[in-house]
Design a protein around this motif. Structure first.
Motif, short mmCIF file in Angstrom:
data_model
loop_
_atom_site.label_atom_id
_atom_site.label_comp_id
_atom_site.label_asym_id
_atom_site.label_seq_id
_atom_site.Cartn_x
_atom_site.Cartn_y
_atom_site.Cartn_z
N LEU A 1 -7.14 -37.71 -20.55
CA LEU A 1 -6.22 -36.96 -21.27
C LEU A 1 -6.75 -36.49 -22.52
CD1 LEU A 1 -2.96 -39.31 -20.95
CD2 LEU A 1 -3.55 -37.17 -19.51
N GLY A 2 -6.55 -35.64 -23.31
CA GLY A 2 -6.98 -35.05 -24.41
C GLY A 2 -5.70 -35.10 -25.54
N ALA A 3 -5.97 -34.52 -26.72
CA ALA A 3 -4.92 -34.32 -27.87
C ALA A 3 -5.23 -32.93 -28.74
CB ALA A 3 -5.00 -35.52 -28.67
N THR A 4 -4.35 -32.45 -28.59
CA THR A 4 -4.56 -30.88 -29.51
C THR A 4 -3.45 -30.52 -30.17
OG1 THR A 4 -5.68 -28.66 -29.54
CG2 THR A 4 -4.12 -29.36 -27.50
N ASP A 5 -3.19 -29.27 -30.68
CA ASP A 5 -2.06 -28.68 -31.08
C ASP A 5 -2.09 -27.11 -30.73
OD1 ASP A 5 -4.15 -27.39 -32.64
OD2 ASP A 5 -3.46 -28.48 -34.46
N VAL A 6 -1.11 -26.36 -31.14
CA VAL A 6 -1.18 -25.01 -30.50
C VAL A 6 -2.48 -24.16 -30.72
CG1 VAL A 6 0.40 -23.98 -32.40
CG2 VAL A 6 0.38 -23.02 -30.21
N GLU A 7 -3.05 -24.54 -31.96
CA GLU A 7 -3.93 -23.75 -32.39
C GLU A 7 -5.32 -24.15 -31.55
OE1 GLU A 7 -2.11 -24.91 -34.55
OE2 GLU A 7 -1.41 -23.45 -35.67
N GLY A 8 -5.09 -25.24 -31.16
CA GLY A 8 -6.19 -25.73 -30.30
C GLY A 8 -6.21 -25.19 -28.83
N MET A 9 -5.23 -24.77 -28.51
CA MET A 9 -4.98 -24.14 -27.37
C MET A 9 -5.45 -22.68 -27.05
SD MET A 9 -3.47 -26.41 -25.10
CE MET A 9 -2.79 -25.62 -23.66
N THR A 10 -6.10 -22.32 -28.14
CA THR A 10 -6.59 -20.89 -28.25
C THR A 10 -7.95 -20.83 -27.74
OG1 THR A 10 -7.48 -21.22 -30.41
CG2 THR A 10 -5.35 -20.18 -30.17
N ALA A 11 -8.53 -22.18 -27.34
CA ALA A 11 -9.75 -22.08 -26.59
C ALA A 11 -9.69 -21.94 -25.18
CB ALA A 11 -10.28 -23.67 -26.73
N VAL A 12 -8.40 -21.68 -24.66
CA VAL A 12 -8.13 -21.07 -23.22
C VAL A 12 -7.92 -19.68 -23.56
CG1 VAL A 12 -6.90 -21.14 -21.38
CG2 VAL A 12 -7.17 -23.36 -22.73
N THR A 13 -9.08 -18.92 -23.10
CA THR A 13 -9.03 -17.49 -22.97
C THR A 13 -8.71 -16.49 -21.64
OG1 THR A 13 -11.27 -17.27 -23.02
CG2 THR A 13 -10.16 -17.66 -25.26
N ASP A 14 -8.94 -17.22 -20.63
CA ASP A 14 -9.05 -16.74 -19.34
C ASP A 14 -7.68 -15.92 -18.99
OD1 ASP A 14 -9.16 -15.61 -16.63
OD2 ASP A 14 -10.70 -17.23 -16.02
N PRO A 15 -7.39 -14.75 -19.05
CA PRO A 15 -6.21 -14.22 -18.57
C PRO A 15 -5.30 -14.76 -17.34
CG PRO A 15 -7.68 -12.55 -18.24
CD PRO A 15 -8.40 -13.64 -19.00
N LYS A 16 -6.16 -15.28 -16.47
CA LYS A 16 -5.88 -15.71 -15.03
C LYS A 16 -5.12 -17.14 -15.26
CE LYS A 16 -9.04 -12.76 -12.46
NZ LYS A 16 -10.01 -13.03 -11.31
N THR A 17 -5.56 -17.69 -16.40
CA THR A 17 -4.97 -19.16 -16.57
C THR A 17 -3.48 -19.18 -16.22
OG1 THR A 17 -6.86 -19.68 -18.09
CG2 THR A 17 -5.11 -21.15 -18.02
N MET A 18 -3.17 -20.50 -15.52
CA MET A 18 -1.65 -20.89 -15.39
C MET A 18 -1.58 -21.92 -16.22
SD MET A 18 -1.06 -20.26 -11.24
CE MET A 18 0.66 -20.31 -11.68
N LEU A 19 -0.52 -22.12 -16.78
CA LEU A 19 0.08 -23.33 -17.59
C LEU A 19 0.92 -23.91 -16.90
CD1 LEU A 19 -0.06 -25.24 -20.14
CD2 LEU A 19 2.12 -23.93 -21.06
N PHE A 20 0.93 -25.47 -16.53
CA PHE A 20 1.86 -26.29 -16.07
C PHE A 20 2.08 -27.38 -16.90
CE2 PHE A 20 -0.63 -24.31 -12.56
CZ PHE A 20 0.62 -24.47 -11.45
N TYR A 21 3.42 -27.75 -17.16
CA TYR A 21 3.58 -28.60 -18.10
C TYR A 21 4.91 -29.65 -17.69
CZ TYR A 21 7.82 -26.10 -19.89
OH TYR A 21 9.01 -25.23 -20.23
N SER A 22 4.96 -30.71 -18.00
CA SER A 22 6.04 -31.68 -17.50
C SER A 22 7.03 -32.18 -18.91
CB SER A 22 5.40 -32.95 -16.98
OG SER A 22 4.82 -33.58 -18.00
N ALA A 23 8.31 -31.87 -18.62
CA ALA A 23 9.24 -32.32 -19.69
C ALA A 23 10.62 -32.98 -19.11
CB ALA A 23 9.52 -31.07 -20.52
N SER A 24 10.18 -34.17 -18.84
CA SER A 24 11.78 -34.58 -18.18
C SER A 24 12.63 -34.83 -19.25
CB SER A 24 11.36 -35.84 -17.30
OG SER A 24 10.57 -35.79 -16.38
N GLU A 25 12.42 -34.99 -20.61
CA GLU A 25 13.47 -35.09 -21.64
C GLU A 25 13.31 -33.68 -22.42
OE1 GLU A 25 13.67 -39.93 -22.27
OE2 GLU A 25 11.93 -38.81 -23.42
N GLU A 26 13.16 -33.89 -23.66
CA GLU A 26 13.08 -32.64 -24.29
C GLU A 26 11.86 -31.48 -24.08
OE1 GLU A 26 13.17 -31.20 -29.18
OE2 GLU A 26 12.55 -33.13 -28.60
N ASP A 27 12.23 -30.25 -24.00
CA ASP A 27 11.20 -29.60 -23.82
C ASP A 27 10.56 -28.73 -24.79
OD1 ASP A 27 9.75 -27.20 -22.87
OD2 ASP A 27 11.21 -26.26 -21.37
#
Length: 322
Positions: free
Chosen positions: A244-270
């Protein structure tokens, strides 16, 4: 491993050890079926039982799920309410007793249930093991290992299965997992989706800031997704146990491939909806701009047992082949 406080995440990411140098847990039992059983757990310790355990207390959700998956309902679990929210793979019976928090269970509550065995995850309070072993045998599972998580999952499952006299059921559980992965890989190949990049994450709000926890290579979810032919696009630093890593929304800008899919889990607050919907940096990320975001079903435990992993695989395959 439910959503951790930020300080704990930082500590996890800064861990320097890699993998494990311990002797792999041996799950070979001794004695005949129904008779004495001896297993060696993740500590390298032999645990001897007079017979396969029937009254079991589990102190981590993956272990709770696995025991219940094998047909033995635990008599007590840590944080039963949390399990019911975060792990829907196998329901708990109404009469299962709550024995306290996962990081601080009640020894008195556990002992009062007169269990044959307590199963807990490596990395929890080490002093707890000694306290419990004064009253009841304890088995410690590896719980996670970012150098070999699917194999580690198989070993933990077999260890638990042998200890409770359910080896055949354990083998069937793992066969179902292997079949789900094999079928998923074929479906991804048939769709021409092999190599599709993905990012898996969860997160939480700290004030007005959304903290994001990416699941890097070696995390259980990543290993499962890569086993069906997808490619983890997160290359940031991750801890050696959980991946596991740790970042913020700015850190996610490292992901640039337009084909990338984001999966996320949120069983409580989304928080990906409530905390980021109007964030301009978030809106420019490729998976947001291209509508390639998949929220996993509530109750999908991303650190679970074989049934949870099957659920993850099925959801990734469905999204990748849509």
């Amino acid at each position: 491993m439910r959503l951790l406080a930020p300080a704990l995440v930082t500590a996890a990411v800064l861990l320097s050890a890699c993998g494990t140098t311990e002797t792999p847990a041996s799950t070979a039992p001794t004695g005949s079926a129904g008779g004495p059983v001896t297993v060696t757990d993740a500590r390298g310790k032999e645990v001897k039982l007079d017979s396969p355990a029937a009254k079991v207390v589990t102190l981590e959700w993956a272990e709770t799920e696995t025991v219940a998956s094998l047909g033995v309902m635990p008599v007590g679990v840590a944080d039963a309410a949390g399990y019911k929210t975060w792990d829907a793979a196998v329901p708990l019976a109404d009469d299962v007793k709550d024995v306290g928090k996962r990081n601080e269970p009640s020894v008195d509550s556990i002992v009062a249930l007169d269990p044959d065995l307590v199963i807990m995850a490596k990395g929890r309070d080490e002093t707890l093991v000694g306290q419990l072993e004064k009253y009841v045998p304890v088995i410690v599972t590896q719980a996670s290992d970012a150098s070999r998580n699917l194999d580690r999952l198989r070993e933990d499952t077999k260890l638990i299965a042998r200890a409770i006299g359910k080896s055949a059921e354990g083998d069937a559980l793992l066969s179902d997992l292997d079949a789900a992965i094999a079928d998923g890989r074929k479906a991804v190949e048939a769709k021409g989706a092999t190599g599709t990049p993905f990012v898996m994450a969860d997160g939480w709000l700290e004030g007005s800031t959304v903290n994001i926890r990416p699941f890097g290579k070696g995390s259980l979810v990543s290993d499962a997704a890569e086993a069906i032919g997808l490619k983890n696009a997160w290359t940031g630093e991750v801890d050696p146990q959980w991946g596991l890593g740790a970042t913020d929304v700015e850190g996610m800008t490292a992901v640039t491939d337009p084909k990338t899919m984001l999966f996320y889990s949120a069983s409580e607050e989304d928080v990906f909806t409530t905390g980021l919907a109007a964030n301009p940096v978030w809106q420019r990320l490729p998976f947001v701009a291209n509508g390639k975001i998949v929220k996993l079903e509530p109750g999908t435990w991303t650190f679970g047992g074989p049934k949870s992993v099957v659920g993850v695989v099925e959801q990734f395959v469905k999204a990748a082949t849509a």
